[in-house]
Motif scaffolding. Structure first.
Motif, PDB file in Angstrom:
ATOM      1  N   SER A 253       0.818  -1.223   0.000  1.00  0.00           N
ATOM      2  CA  SER A 253       0.000   0.000   0.000  1.00  0.00           C
ATOM      3  C   SER A 253       0.848   1.267   0.000  1.00  0.00           C
ATOM      4  N   THR A 254       2.168   1.107   0.092  1.00  0.00           N
ATOM      5  CA  THR A 254       3.062   2.265   0.083  1.00  0.00           C
ATOM      6  C   THR A 254       3.989   2.177  -1.124  1.00  0.00           C
ATOM      7  N   THR A 255       4.328   3.334  -1.677  1.00  0.00           N
ATOM      8  CA  THR A 255       5.348   3.409  -2.716  1.00  0.00           C
ATOM      9  C   THR A 255       6.660   3.832  -2.068  1.00  0.00           C
ATOM     10  N   PRO A 256       7.771   3.692  -2.770  1.00  0.00           N
ATOM     11  CA  PRO A 256       9.031   4.196  -2.207  1.00  0.00           C
ATOM     12  C   PRO A 256       8.968   5.678  -1.846  1.00  0.00           C
ATOM     13  N   PHE A 257       8.171   6.447  -2.584  1.00  0.00           N
ATOM     14  CA  PHE A 257       8.061   7.888  -2.302  1.00  0.00           C
ATOM     15  C   PHE A 257       7.264   8.132  -1.025  1.00  0.00           C
ATOM     16  N   ASP A 258       6.255   7.314  -0.761  1.00  0.00           N
ATOM     17  CA  ASP A 258       5.518   7.420   0.493  1.00  0.00           C
ATOM     18  C   ASP A 258       6.440   7.177   1.679  1.00  0.00           C
ATOM     19  N   ALA A 259       7.388   6.258   1.502  1.00  0.00           N
ATOM     20  CA  ALA A 259       8.281   5.878   2.590  1.00  0.00           C
ATOM     21  C   ALA A 259       9.506   6.777   2.701  1.00  0.00           C
ATOM     22  N   GLY A 260       9.561   7.839   1.874  1.00  0.00           N
ATOM     23  CA  GLY A 260      10.715   8.726   1.907  1.00  0.00           C
ATOM     24  C   GLY A 260      11.959   8.115   1.303  1.00  0.00           C
ATOM     25  N   LEU A 261      11.763   7.088   0.473  1.00  0.00           N
ATOM     26  CA  LEU A 261      12.887   6.372  -0.133  1.00  0.00           C
ATOM     27  C   LEU A 261      12.844   6.455  -1.656  1.00  0.00           C
ATOM     28  N   GLY A 262      12.302   7.562  -2.165  1.00  0.00           N
ATOM     29  CA  GLY A 262      12.212   7.741  -3.606  1.00  0.00           C
ATOM     30  C   GLY A 262      13.563   7.730  -4.301  1.00  0.00           C
ATOM     31  N   ARG A 263      14.645   7.957  -3.520  1.00  0.00           N
ATOM     32  CA  ARG A 263      15.987   7.953  -4.113  1.00  0.00           C
ATOM     33  C   ARG A 263      16.342   6.615  -4.757  1.00  0.00           C
ATOM     34  N   VAL A 264      15.683   5.530  -4.351  1.00  0.00           N
ATOM     35  CA  VAL A 264      16.035   4.219  -4.916  1.00  0.00           C
ATOM     36  C   VAL A 264      15.423   4.009  -6.293  1.00  0.00           C
ATOM     37  N   VAL A 265      14.477   4.861  -6.684  1.00  0.00           N
ATOM     38  CA  VAL A 265      13.810   4.707  -7.983  1.00  0.00           C
ATOM     39  C   VAL A 265      14.600   5.483  -9.029  1.00  0.00           C
ATOM     40  N   LYS A 266      15.098   4.776 -10.048  1.00  0.00           N
ATOM     41  CA  LYS A 266      15.978   5.383 -11.049  1.00  0.00           C
ATOM     42  C   LYS A 266      15.238   5.516 -12.389  1.00  0.00           C
ATOM     43  N   PHE A 267      14.528   6.635 -12.544  1.00  0.00           N
ATOM     44  CA  PHE A 267      13.792   6.875 -13.781  1.00  0.00           C
ATOM     45  C   PHE A 267      14.719   7.054 -14.983  1.00  0.00           C
ATOM     46  N   GLU A 268      15.971   7.429 -14.727  1.00  0.00           N
ATOM     47  CA  GLU A 268      16.875   7.755 -15.826  1.00  0.00           C
ATOM     48  C   GLU A 268      17.427   6.524 -16.545  1.00  0.00           C
ATOM     49  N   LYS A 269      17.243   5.343 -16.009  1.00  0.00           N
ATOM     50  CA  LYS A 269      17.801   4.146 -16.658  1.00  0.00           C
ATOM     51  C   LYS A 269      17.062   3.848 -17.958  1.00  0.00           C
ATOM     52  N   ASP A 270      17.748   3.144 -18.861  1.00  0.00           N
ATOM     53  CA  ASP A 270      17.169   2.798 -20.154  1.00  0.00           C
ATOM     54  C   ASP A 270      16.061   1.762 -20.001  1.00  0.00           C
ATOM     55  N   GLY A 271      15.093   1.833 -20.903  1.00  0.00           N
ATOM     56  CA  GLY A 271      14.052   0.815 -20.951  1.00  0.00           C
ATOM     57  C   GLY A 271      12.960   1.039 -19.923  1.00  0.00           C
ATOM     58  N   ASP A 272      11.909   0.266 -20.084  1.00  0.00           N
ATOM     59  CA  ASP A 272      10.784   0.343 -19.169  1.00  0.00           C
ATOM     60  C   ASP A 272      11.066  -0.518 -17.940  1.00  0.00           C
ATOM     61  N   PHE A 273      10.407  -0.227 -16.837  1.00  0.00           N
ATOM     62  CA  PHE A 273      10.477  -1.115 -15.676  1.00  0.00           C
ATOM     63  C   PHE A 273       9.118  -1.182 -15.010  1.00  0.00           C
ATOM     64  N   VAL A 274       8.896  -2.261 -14.316  1.00  0.00           N
ATOM     65  CA  VAL A 274       7.581  -2.512 -13.731  1.00  0.00           C
ATOM     66  C   VAL A 274       7.240  -1.418 -12.717  1.00  0.00           C
ATOM     67  N   GLY A 275       6.089  -0.768 -12.945  1.00  0.00           N
ATOM     68  CA  GLY A 275       5.635   0.282 -12.038  1.00  0.00           C
ATOM     69  C   GLY A 275       6.105   1.672 -12.392  1.00  0.00           C
ATOM     70  N   ARG A 276       6.790   1.839 -13.542  1.00  0.00           N
ATOM     71  CA  ARG A 276       7.398   3.137 -13.869  1.00  0.00           C
ATOM     72  C   ARG A 276       6.392   4.296 -13.824  1.00  0.00           C
ATOM     73  N   GLU A 277       5.292   4.195 -14.561  1.00  0.00           N
ATOM     74  CA  GLU A 277       4.378   5.338 -14.660  1.00  0.00           C
ATOM     75  C   GLU A 277       3.659   5.628 -13.338  1.00  0.00           C
ATOM     76  N   PRO A 278       3.127   4.604 -12.634  1.00  0.00           N
ATOM     77  CA  PRO A 278       2.552   4.898 -11.310  1.00  0.00           C
ATOM     78  C   PRO A 278       3.568   5.510 -10.346  1.00  0.00           C
ATOM     79  N   LEU A 279       4.823   5.076 -10.449  1.00  0.00           N
ATOM     80  CA  LEU A 279       5.849   5.637  -9.574  1.00  0.00           C
ATOM     81  C   LEU A 279       6.173   7.071  -9.973  1.00  0.00           C
TER      82      LEU A 279
END
Length: 375
Positions: A253-279
């Motif tokens: 029920s929480t995203t990494p951003f809810d937990a204050g850990l959005g730093r672990v999500v790397k949008f800049e990497k190549d290709g799609d990843f599971v959960g990209r757009e909701p994140l």
């Protein structure tokens, strides 16, 4: 007719724990040592000397092949293909909606080999997800949960203890790095990682070598006060260090951003990843409409808050919820981690209480972590 309950699994060190008089508990389907004696003594040993943990319930999953890194980039939120050989990274695996399935440590063991370490309670979920998500990549996913025992030595004396048993270059082994070596004659992956807030090492070895290694570490550590430690003090140690626990601070029920850990999500990497757009949407929400934030709470009194207890604001309205709470041996007071509304999350916010069985107990709002070791 219902199926008979499955007996908890036992680690390779089970007989040794019982010989030491450990209080055992069922944890995520494993029979694990909760404590050997005093939880406070075990906690303080790790803070001031060293403690020895059996963590063989953790779930190891290996990916090999030319596209192992790309498969992990797709399956997880981190940029694992960029990880250098010999290094480790904290990351997460999310569902298609961006909810956290588990938090993980990934080790790059070679150019085409990675080891994912999942929490015991989520190991099968993570394995199933990785197998599915890696299916279109040139990689093999291997369940290595039976291939490893995991022993951790944690605390300020741990480098000296380990140095006495290995010729591996520990001085140049950085935090969140690992190298193959031999400890007390036992082949091991030596990782400078842990879940206590202290310096320390996690040693991945064959189950058949676990008892020999445990005994060698026990003997080498005895002169500096090393003692065996159970899961109970591991929880208070990680709580003081502000480290999240899956099922408490982290859930689907929480995203990494809810937990204050959005730093672990790397949008800049190549290709799609599971959960990209909701994140991506969660990241935007966190900027424009800050969600509840994780904060620390320190008690004025002696009553201990537990997960699920309401956090109440100055006007009597519920402003959040405790996710973890325990007495803190280091601070000498009860502490808690809680999600609270952003407007009440600033350290020093006055009038915040926790509803403990109908009584509102005063708590001080502080920034996490509660404890940070001197480096």
């Amino acid at each position: 007719m219902t199926d008979a309950p499955t007996a908890p699994r036992r680690t390779a060190l089970d007989a040794l724990h019982r010989a030491l008089g450990a209080t055992m508990t069922d944890f995520a389907g494993w029979d694990m040592p909760l404590r050997y004696g005093s939880e406070r003594d075990e906690h303080n040993a790790v803070r001031t000397r060293a403690g020895l943990f059996d963590l063989s319930h953790m779930g190891e999953i290996t990916l090999t092949g030319p596209q192992a890194g790309q498969a992990l980039d797709h399956a997880l939120v981190g940029h694992l293909s960029a990880l250098a050989v010999g290094r480790a990274r904290y990351t997460m695996i999310c569902d298609a909606e961006g909810g956290i399935l588990d938090d993980l440590i990934v080790y790059r063991l070679g150019d085409e080999e990675f080891m994912v370490v999942a929490n015991a309670s989520n190991a099968q979920v993570v394995l199933d997800a990785l197998e599915q998500r890696a299916a279109s990549f040139d990689t093999a996913v291997r369940d290595d949960r039976e291939a490893y025992a995991l022993i951790a030595v944690q605390g300020p004396e741990s480098p000296g203890i380990l140095k006495s048993l290995t010729d591996a270059d520990l001085d140049n082994l950085k935090y969140y790095a690992g190298l193959p070596g031999t400890v007390a004659g036992v082949p091991a992956l030596i990782a400078r990682t842990g879940y206590t807030g202290e310096d320390g090492f996690e040693l991945f070895v064959a189950p058949g070598d676990a008892e020999r290694l445990w005994q060698a570490l026990t003997e080498a550590g005895a002169p500096v006060g090393l003692i065996p430690c159970g899961l109970s003090c591991r929880d208070t140690l990680r709580l003081e260090a502000g480290m999240p626990l899956y099922g408490h601070e982290l859930t689907t029920s929480t995203t990494p951003f809810d937990a204050g850990l959005g730093r672990v999500v790397k949008f800049e990497k190549d290709g799609d990843f599971v959960g990209r757009e909701p994140l991506r949407a969660a990241a935007a929400r966190a900027e424009s409409e800050p969600p509840r934030k994780l904060v620390g709470l320190i008690a004025s009194g002696r009553r201990v808050p537990r997960a699920g207890y309401p956090v109440v604001g100055p006007d009597g309205a519920v402003i959040g919820e405790v996710t973890s709470g325990a007495p803190s041996p280091t601070l000498g007071k009860p502490i808690a981690i809680a999600y609270v509304d952003a407007e009440h999350a600033k350290p020093g916010t006055e009038g915040v209480t926790v509803d403990i069985r109908g009584t509102r107990e005063p708590y001080e709002v502080v920034a996490l972590p509660f404890y940070r070791r001197e480096r």
